[in-house]
Design a protein around this motif. Sequence first.
Motif, PDB file in Angstrom:
ATOM      1  N   PRO A 195       0.821  -1.213   0.000  1.00 38.61           N
ATOM      2  CA  PRO A 195       0.000   0.000   0.000  1.00 38.61           C
ATOM      3  C   PRO A 195       0.861   1.271   0.000  1.00 38.61           C
ATOM      4  CG  PRO A 195      -0.791  -1.570   1.636  1.00 38.61           C
ATOM      5  CD  PRO A 195       0.533  -2.083   1.153  1.00 38.61           C
ATOM      6  N   CYS A 196       0.347   2.311  -0.634  1.00 38.24           N
ATOM      7  CA  CYS A 196       1.034   3.609  -0.615  1.00 38.24           C
ATOM      8  C   CYS A 196       1.076   4.141   0.820  1.00 38.24           C
ATOM      9  CB  CYS A 196       0.315   4.604  -1.516  1.00 38.24           C
ATOM     10  SG  CYS A 196       0.248   4.118  -3.264  1.00 38.24           S
ATOM     11  N   TYR A 197       2.142   4.851   1.121  1.00 38.16           N
ATOM     12  CA  TYR A 197       2.346   5.338   2.496  1.00 38.16           C
ATOM     13  C   TYR A 197       1.232   6.287   2.921  1.00 38.16           C
ATOM     14  CZ  TYR A 197       4.615   7.508   6.524  1.00 38.16           C
ATOM     15  OH  TYR A 197       4.891   7.969   7.783  1.00 38.16           O
ATOM     16  N   ASN A 198       0.871   7.244   2.070  1.00 32.34           N
ATOM     17  CA  ASN A 198      -0.179   8.205   2.432  1.00 32.34           C
ATOM     18  C   ASN A 198      -1.549   7.534   2.503  1.00 32.34           C
ATOM     19  OD1 ASN A 198       1.676  10.236   2.616  1.00 32.34           O
ATOM     20  ND2 ASN A 198       1.168  11.185   0.646  1.00 32.34           N
ATOM     21  N   TYR A 199      -1.773   6.533   1.665  1.00 35.03           N
ATOM     22  CA  TYR A 199      -3.009   5.739   1.722  1.00 35.03           C
ATOM     23  C   TYR A 199      -3.105   5.036   3.078  1.00 35.03           C
ATOM     24  CZ  TYR A 199      -6.228   1.926   0.366  1.00 35.03           C
ATOM     25  OH  TYR A 199      -7.253   1.023   0.291  1.00 35.03           O
ATOM     26  N   CYS A 200      -2.027   4.416   3.489  1.00 30.07           N
ATOM     27  CA  CYS A 200      -1.973   3.781   4.811  1.00 30.07           C
ATOM     28  C   CYS A 200      -2.180   4.805   5.922  1.00 30.07           C
ATOM     29  CB  CYS A 200      -0.621   3.062   4.981  1.00 30.07           C
ATOM     30  SG  CYS A 200      -0.328   2.388   6.636  1.00 30.07           S
ATOM     31  N   SER A 201      -1.572   5.982   5.769  1.00 31.68           N
ATOM     32  CA  SER A 201      -1.665   7.017   6.807  1.00 31.68           C
ATOM     33  C   SER A 201      -3.105   7.445   7.045  1.00 31.68           C
ATOM     34  CB  SER A 201      -0.812   8.232   6.421  1.00 31.68           C
ATOM     35  OG  SER A 201       0.564   7.883   6.390  1.00 31.68           O
ATOM     36  N   ASN A 349       8.394   5.767  -2.253  1.00 32.40           N
ATOM     37  CA  ASN A 349       7.920   4.911  -3.343  1.00 32.40           C
ATOM     38  C   ASN A 349       6.464   5.245  -3.653  1.00 32.40           C
ATOM     39  OD1 ASN A 349       7.790   2.914  -5.238  1.00 32.40           O
ATOM     40  ND2 ASN A 349       7.710   1.224  -3.765  1.00 32.40           N
ATOM     41  N   GLU A 350       6.206   6.442  -4.166  1.00 32.63           N
ATOM     42  CA  GLU A 350       4.845   6.953  -4.296  1.00 32.63           C
ATOM     43  C   GLU A 350       4.133   6.508  -5.565  1.00 32.63           C
ATOM     44  OE1 GLU A 350       4.917  11.163  -3.777  1.00 32.63           O
ATOM     45  OE2 GLU A 350       5.826  11.075  -1.797  1.00 32.63           O
ATOM     46  N   ASP A 351       4.871   6.093  -6.581  1.00 32.75           N
ATOM     47  CA  ASP A 351       4.252   5.738  -7.861  1.00 32.75           C
ATOM     48  C   ASP A 351       4.089   4.233  -8.056  1.00 32.75           C
ATOM     49  OD1 ASP A 351       3.948   8.388  -8.870  1.00 32.75           O
ATOM     50  OD2 ASP A 351       6.119   8.439  -9.164  1.00 32.75           O
ATOM     51  N   ASP A 352       4.856   3.458  -7.324  1.00 30.46           N
ATOM     52  CA  ASP A 352       4.850   2.012  -7.510  1.00 30.46           C
ATOM     53  C   ASP A 352       4.234   1.329  -6.286  1.00 30.46           C
ATOM     54  OD1 ASP A 352       5.322  -0.386  -8.791  1.00 30.46           O
ATOM     55  OD2 ASP A 352       7.363  -0.582  -8.013  1.00 30.46           O
ATOM     56  N   CYS A 353       2.986   1.712  -5.944  1.00 25.12           N
ATOM     57  CA  CYS A 353       2.332   1.207  -4.729  1.00 25.12           C
ATOM     58  C   CYS A 353       0.841   1.075  -4.958  1.00 25.12           C
ATOM     59  CB  CYS A 353       2.626   2.146  -3.553  1.00 25.12           C
ATOM     60  SG  CYS A 353       2.100   3.865  -3.819  1.00 25.12           S
ATOM     61  N   TRP A 354       0.173   0.379  -4.062  1.00 26.60           N
ATOM     62  CA  TRP A 354      -1.273   0.144  -4.140  1.00 26.60           C
ATOM     63  C   TRP A 354      -2.025   1.312  -3.508  1.00 26.60           C
ATOM     64  CZ3 TRP A 354      -5.029  -2.527  -6.287  1.00 26.60           C
ATOM     65  CH2 TRP A 354      -6.259  -2.676  -5.628  1.00 26.60           C
ATOM     66  N   ASN A 355      -2.916   1.931  -4.274  1.00 28.36           N
ATOM     67  CA  ASN A 355      -3.645   3.099  -3.773  1.00 28.36           C
ATOM     68  C   ASN A 355      -5.102   2.786  -3.430  1.00 28.36           C
ATOM     69  OD1 ASN A 355      -4.939   2.873  -6.205  1.00 28.36           O
ATOM     70  ND2 ASN A 355      -4.215   4.831  -7.048  1.00 28.36           N
ATOM     71  N   LYS A 357      -7.120   1.105  -5.455  1.00 29.40           N
ATOM     72  CA  LYS A 357      -7.801   0.762  -6.708  1.00 29.40           C
ATOM     73  C   LYS A 357      -6.857   0.136  -7.728  1.00 29.40           C
ATOM     74  CE  LYS A 357     -11.329   4.366  -6.241  1.00 29.40           C
ATOM     75  NZ  LYS A 357     -11.952   5.574  -6.867  1.00 29.40           N
ATOM     76  N   GLY A 358      -5.610   0.530  -7.651  1.00 29.50           N
ATOM     77  CA  GLY A 358      -4.644   0.008  -8.595  1.00 29.50           C
ATOM     78  C   GLY A 358      -3.234   0.386  -8.198  1.00 29.50           C
ATOM     79  N   LYS A 359      -2.283   0.037  -9.067  1.00 31.66           N
ATOM     80  CA  LYS A 359      -0.871   0.340  -8.816  1.00 31.66           C
ATOM     81  C   LYS A 359      -0.574   1.714  -9.395  1.00 31.66           C
ATOM     82  CE  LYS A 359       3.764  -1.527  -9.725  1.00 31.66           C
ATOM     83  NZ  LYS A 359       4.532  -2.589 -10.437  1.00 31.66           N
ATOM     84  N   SER A 360      -0.675   2.724  -8.523  1.00 33.96           N
ATOM     85  CA  SER A 360      -0.489   4.095  -8.980  1.00 33.96           C
ATOM     86  C   SER A 360      -0.342   5.013  -7.772  1.00 33.96           C
ATOM     87  CB  SER A 360      -1.694   4.529  -9.826  1.00 33.96           C
ATOM     88  OG  SER A 360      -1.533   5.849 -10.306  1.00 33.96           O
ATOM     89  N   ARG A 361      -0.017   6.269  -8.052  1.00 39.22           N
ATOM     90  CA  ARG A 361       0.151   7.265  -6.993  1.00 39.22           C
ATOM     91  C   ARG A 361      -1.169   7.486  -6.250  1.00 39.22           C
ATOM     92  NH1 ARG A 361       3.438  11.928  -5.909  1.00 39.22           N
ATOM     93  NH2 ARG A 361       4.848  11.195  -7.543  1.00 39.22           N
TER      94      ARG A 361
END
Length: 486
Positions: A195-201, A349-355, A357-361
């Motif tokens: 998961p993206c860091y900010n998404y997790c946050s 690693n903001e562009d290569d993570c799970w947001n 819905k998909g693998k994107s920022r």
Amino acid sequence: MEEKYSLQSKDDFKSVVSEQCNHLQAIFASRYKKFDEFFKELLENAEKSLNDMFVKTYGRLYMQNSELFKDLFGELKRYYVAGSVNLEEMLSDFWARLLERMFRLVNSQYHFTDEYLECVSKYTEQLKPFGDVPRKLKLQVTRAFVAARTFAQGLAVARDVVSKVSVVNPTVQCTHALLRMTYCSHCQGLVSVKPCYNYCSNIMRGCLANQGDLDFEWNNFIDAMLMVAERLEGPFNIESVMDPIDVKISDAIMNMQENSVQVSQKVFQGCGPPKPLPAGRISRSISEGAFSARFRPYHPEERPTTAAGTSLDRLVTDVKEKLKQAKKFWSSLPSNVCSDERMAAGNGNEDDCWNGKGKSRYLFAVTGNGLANQGNNPEVQVDTSKPDILILRQIMALRVMTSKMKNAYNGNDVDFFDISDESSGEGSGSGCEYQQCPSELEYNATDHSGKSANDKASSAGGLVGAQPSLLAVFCILLLVMQREWR
């Protein structure tokens, strides 16, 4: 499969949060234990030092009156353990009783009734037979013991607050968000994408919204603890007060001995002439009451070591560092959880993570900490109108302890509630076992039973009724806690 992943995501979340909190709780538990052992052993050593030296110096006279000094240390220990002692009154009583014993010894040719000796004790403040030692010692002992006890209690309160807040079970809304964050990527074949860091946050700030509300009072509490720690290193250092207490008391006894003639004359004027003993009893009384020994203090190398061979300065230096590290713990908790590689990708690693819905920022902004900021959380639905009662109780406990810390910093005595009533564990021990603390009342974003707020609405009744005002909640809370503290 979805149910399995849902349970796994909850376990992953609880495990990482527990690790963060249990580490902090273990720090406070171990430091409380060290301070508690140190203070108790310091008192034991001071009593032993006085007893050894007074036996050597005054011999049988001291042994005949040793219960007076035993009572003094007994009351000091009782104050530290239970707080149910007025230090100033206790010390005044000690000096009054010592004056009665000393007056009888230096005037052994007279017979004194209990009523006469009670009259003698009334002259303690006026005549100052022990010099300035009682006044100075009263000030030093009161300030040092208040600061020491308050500081130890503060460590115990911090331990218990962390213990009670650390055991969390996500609500239904939080569980759905955790499942989507952790395992929904598998459905798209993105098993290794984190998961993206900010998404997790955002998810962690929603799931830990109530814990975030602790931060303000927690930081005030930590600042107050650091203030008292400075006092313990300086003028309120209990070690520097208790180590030479035998010397100070003996100095007071010598003052009384040297001024005994003047003191006796003034007492005779105020209380009336005493009745002489018969001639045969006078000689025997004088022989038994000889009081000419002078005090010989220990050499420094003969002083007993204090608890575990350490010193108060070393203990305070260590705990100050831990206190500084613990500041802003609750506002940092969501970020610290997401920094764990099991929970999210790295912050860079903001562009290569799970947001989600998909693998994107991840494009959404990160919400603030605390319940009030979760209204616009894009990932977790949080009812911001229902603050968690358990969290409010911990906020109140921190606020009360902070007030006591400030009083102790200013040298004022404070009244303590019994923290064992507030603890889930064994009072002065290590608190509840890590991850074994019993649940209390209801969480909102993270509750203790795993039920959603809607599931609980019917059983909670008026406590969590529709739209309760925050003022009413605090008033009820205050009444409950006042009853507990009594």
